[in-house]
Design a protein around this motif. Structure first.
Motif, mmCIF file in Angstrom:
data_model
loop_
_atom_site.group_PDB
_atom_site.id
_atom_site.type_symbol
_atom_site.label_atom_id
_atom_site.label_comp_id
_atom_site.label_asym_id
_atom_site.label_seq_id
_atom_site.Cartn_x
_atom_site.Cartn_y
_atom_site.Cartn_z
ATOM 1 N N ILE A 45 0.839 -1.205 0.000
ATOM 2 C CA ILE A 45 0.000 0.000 0.000
ATOM 3 C C ILE A 45 0.869 1.248 0.000
ATOM 4 N N LEU A 46 1.882 1.254 0.861
ATOM 5 C CA LEU A 46 2.780 2.413 0.941
ATOM 6 C C LEU A 46 3.480 2.646 -0.391
ATOM 7 N N ALA A 47 4.007 1.587 -0.976
ATOM 8 C CA ALA A 47 4.712 1.723 -2.251
ATOM 9 C C ALA A 47 3.776 2.233 -3.342
ATOM 10 N N LYS A 48 2.545 1.759 -3.329
ATOM 11 C CA LYS A 48 1.578 2.198 -4.335
ATOM 12 C C LYS A 48 1.297 3.696 -4.199
ATOM 13 N N LEU A 49 1.239 4.184 -2.973
ATOM 14 C CA LEU A 49 0.955 5.602 -2.750
ATOM 15 C C LEU A 49 2.101 6.504 -3.191
ATOM 16 N N THR A 50 3.310 5.944 -3.278
ATOM 17 C CA THR A 50 4.436 6.760 -3.752
ATOM 18 C C THR A 50 4.351 7.019 -5.252
ATOM 19 N N GLN A 51 3.435 6.363 -5.933
ATOM 20 C CA GLN A 51 3.330 6.489 -7.379
ATOM 21 C C GLN A 51 2.456 7.665 -7.816
ATOM 22 N N THR A 52 1.950 8.422 -6.872
ATOM 23 C CA THR A 52 1.119 9.567 -7.215
ATOM 24 C C THR A 52 1.374 10.703 -6.231
ATOM 25 N N ASN A 53 1.235 11.947 -6.725
ATOM 26 C CA ASN A 53 1.355 13.124 -5.855
ATOM 27 C C ASN A 53 -0.008 13.646 -5.440
ATOM 28 N N VAL A 54 -1.065 12.965 -5.871
ATOM 29 C CA VAL A 54 -2.434 13.400 -5.592
ATOM 30 C C VAL A 54 -3.050 12.465 -4.562
ATOM 31 N N PRO A 55 -3.682 12.992 -3.486
ATOM 32 C CA PRO A 55 -4.348 12.117 -2.512
ATOM 33 C C PRO A 55 -5.361 11.209 -3.201
ATOM 34 N N LYS A 60 -11.160 3.485 -3.199
ATOM 35 C CA LYS A 60 -10.712 3.224 -4.565
ATOM 36 C C LYS A 60 -9.340 2.540 -4.572
ATOM 37 N N LEU A 61 -8.483 2.913 -3.631
ATOM 38 C CA LEU A 61 -7.173 2.270 -3.557
ATOM 39 C C LEU A 61 -7.339 0.780 -3.258
ATOM 40 N N GLY A 62 -8.235 0.464 -2.314
ATOM 41 C CA GLY A 62 -8.490 -0.936 -1.991
ATOM 42 C C GLY A 62 -8.993 -1.710 -3.195
ATOM 43 N N GLU A 63 -9.864 -1.078 -3.973
ATOM 44 C CA GLU A 63 -10.383 -1.739 -5.185
ATOM 45 C C GLU A 63 -9.265 -1.983 -6.197
ATOM 46 N N ARG A 64 -8.397 -0.985 -6.391
ATOM 47 C CA ARG A 64 -7.296 -1.128 -7.342
ATOM 48 C C ARG A 64 -6.350 -2.247 -6.941
ATOM 49 N N LEU A 65 -6.168 -2.431 -5.637
ATOM 50 C CA LEU A 65 -5.246 -3.451 -5.147
ATOM 51 C C LEU A 65 -5.921 -4.796 -4.918
ATOM 52 N N GLY A 66 -7.252 -4.840 -5.040
ATOM 53 C CA GLY A 66 -7.969 -6.095 -4.815
ATOM 54 C C GLY A 66 -7.957 -6.525 -3.361
ATOM 55 N N LEU A 67 -7.947 -5.549 -2.443
ATOM 56 C CA LEU A 67 -7.895 -5.854 -1.014
ATOM 57 C C LEU A 67 -9.227 -5.527 -0.351
ATOM 58 N N LYS A 68 -9.566 -6.315 0.664
ATOM 59 C CA LYS A 68 -10.791 -6.048 1.416
ATOM 60 C C LYS A 68 -10.632 -4.779 2.249
ATOM 61 N N ALA A 69 -11.766 -4.112 2.510
ATOM 62 C CA ALA A 69 -11.738 -2.825 3.204
ATOM 63 C C ALA A 69 -11.087 -2.936 4.584
ATOM 64 N N ASN A 70 -11.383 -4.019 5.313
ATOM 65 C CA ASN A 70 -10.812 -4.144 6.656
ATOM 66 C C ASN A 70 -9.307 -4.361 6.610
ATOM 67 N N VAL A 71 -8.818 -5.050 5.568
ATOM 68 C CA VAL A 71 -7.376 -5.262 5.420
ATOM 69 C C VAL A 71 -6.677 -3.936 5.146
ATOM 70 N N VAL A 72 -7.273 -3.115 4.281
ATOM 71 C CA VAL A 72 -6.707 -1.805 3.981
ATOM 72 C C VAL A 72 -6.696 -0.939 5.240
ATOM 73 N N SER A 73 -7.798 -0.935 5.987
ATOM 74 C CA SER A 73 -7.892 -0.102 7.193
ATOM 75 C C SER A 73 -6.841 -0.497 8.222
ATOM 76 N N ILE A 145 1.782 -6.996 -14.064
ATOM 77 C CA ILE A 145 0.835 -7.643 -13.163
ATOM 78 C C ILE A 145 0.089 -6.612 -12.328
ATOM 79 N N GLU A 146 0.818 -5.620 -11.828
ATOM 80 C CA GLU A 146 0.182 -4.560 -11.049
ATOM 81 C C GLU A 146 0.651 -3.216 -11.589
ATOM 82 N N PRO A 147 -0.045 -2.669 -12.612
ATOM 83 C CA PRO A 147 0.401 -1.429 -13.248
ATOM 84 C C PRO A 147 0.331 -0.249 -12.286
ATOM 85 N N PRO A 148 1.018 0.846 -12.590
ATOM 86 C CA PRO A 148 1.021 2.019 -11.702
ATOM 87 C C PRO A 148 -0.352 2.663 -11.602
ATOM 88 N N LEU A 149 -0.531 3.485 -10.583
ATOM 89 C CA LEU A 149 -1.813 4.163 -10.395
ATOM 90 C C LEU A 149 -2.105 5.104 -11.551
#
Length: 310
Positions: A45-55, A60-73, A145-149
């Motif tokens: 998650i942290l690495a994915k967030l480094t790929q953008t300068n926009v909050p 939506k991040l959870g959906e892009r990563l295919g992760l459940k909401a509780n796992v992301v939280s 496999i997991e393209p950039p944001l």
């Protein structure tokens, strides 16, 4: 037993491929553990967030990563507590949360990526051109496999992308094998290798060939015996040695494993690699195994050379 037609794939990822795959996966995990207290999911998650300068919206991040909401939280709780990610409420909807990486978060990814590179290079020395191509192929596959944001935006930290790719591929493979035959990833690797040998093999020798701990192989063999996929054998000359061989059902299940693995290869590897990279991936396990055998023989010879009289 019902007759079942063999399926012949146009390429094959055999047991030696998984030896190299697991070595790379373990090297990357060790690199992460050496430089960070984060789980692979939190680091992803942290690495994915480094790929953008926009909050980015948390949902939506959870959906892009295919992760459940509780796992992301749960992961974000750790990241925000460490000051690596900021989490703010939406301007129009206070229930929404928007995420942004902090300067400390970017520095953390850079530090971890350096550790990942060091760990990979320790496992696959890049002065060996084949190993260097293996790493490049793994990174290329990971990018697809997991393209950039943000498509088209240059991405940093290739070793980090490789960690994410291998983790996703391993979990996807384990889940797919569990679905088709109900067995664990380790169990499937064992019947795959046993089918390749096509003759009885000692459990200890099988552990060596798969670079697994003997106790893990023994436990897996017990499970496979209960399923009726393997039978155990003993030699009248060496009653301590336990051999195994596949039953008819075990051979069928090994075919199912190979078919599933090769289909995953088509989806996640071959579609994203050049012809040269495909060739390297196909042979990488055999290259790694040859080096492991040579290293083991060299250590054995060194030990023999150091023998002294009692």
């Amino acid at each position: 037993m019902d007759s079942r037609a063999d399926i012949s794939p146009d390429f094959s990822l055999d047991s030696s491929y998984f030896v190299a795959f697991e070595m790379a996966h373990n090297a990357l995990k060790q690199g992460l553990e050496a430089a960070s207290s984060l789980s692979i999911t939190a680091y992803r998650i942290l690495a994915k967030l480094t790929q953008t300068n926009v909050p980015i919206n948390q949902g939506k991040l959870g959906e892009r990563l295919g992760l459940k909401a509780n796992v992301v939280s749960q992961s974000l709780d750790s990241l925000t507590e460490l000051g690596l990610v900021s989490r703010t409420a939406g301007a129009t909807d206070g229930r929404q949360r928007f995420l942004a990486v902090t300067d400390a978060g970017r520095d953390h990814v850079a530090t971890v990526n350096k550790s990942l590179v060091e760990s990979l290079y320790a496992t696959f020395p890049t002065e060996n051109p084949v190993y260097r191509t293996i790493l490049e192929a793994a990174i290329a596959a990971g990018s697809s496999i997991e393209p950039p944001l943000e498509p088209g935006r240059p991405t940093k930290f290739p070793a980090t992308r490789a960690l994410t790719a291998l983790e996703l591929m391993r979990q996807t493979t384990a889940d797919a094998l569990k679905d088709v035959c109900g067995a664990s990833f380790i169990d499937c690797r064992i019947i795959q290798r046993a089918a390749e040998l096509n003759h009885p093999v000692r459990i200890g020798d099988l552990a060596d060939q798969l670079v697994m701990a003997p106790i893990n192989v023994t436990r897996s063999v017990d499970r496979l015996q209960q399923r009726g996929w393997i039978r155990k054998l003993r030699s009248p000359e060496d009653r301590k040695a336990v051999y195994l061989e596949l039953t008819d059902e075990g051979r069928y299940q090994a075919m199912v494993v190979n078919t599933t693995v090769n289909e995953l290869g088509r989806t996640y590897l071959w579609a994203n690699l050049t012809a040269d990279q495909k060739e390297t991936i196909e042979k990488m396990g055999h290259v790694v195994m040859a080096d492991l055998i040579a290293l083991k023989e060299a250590r054995t010879q060194a030990a023999l050379n150091n023998l002294i009289p009692l």
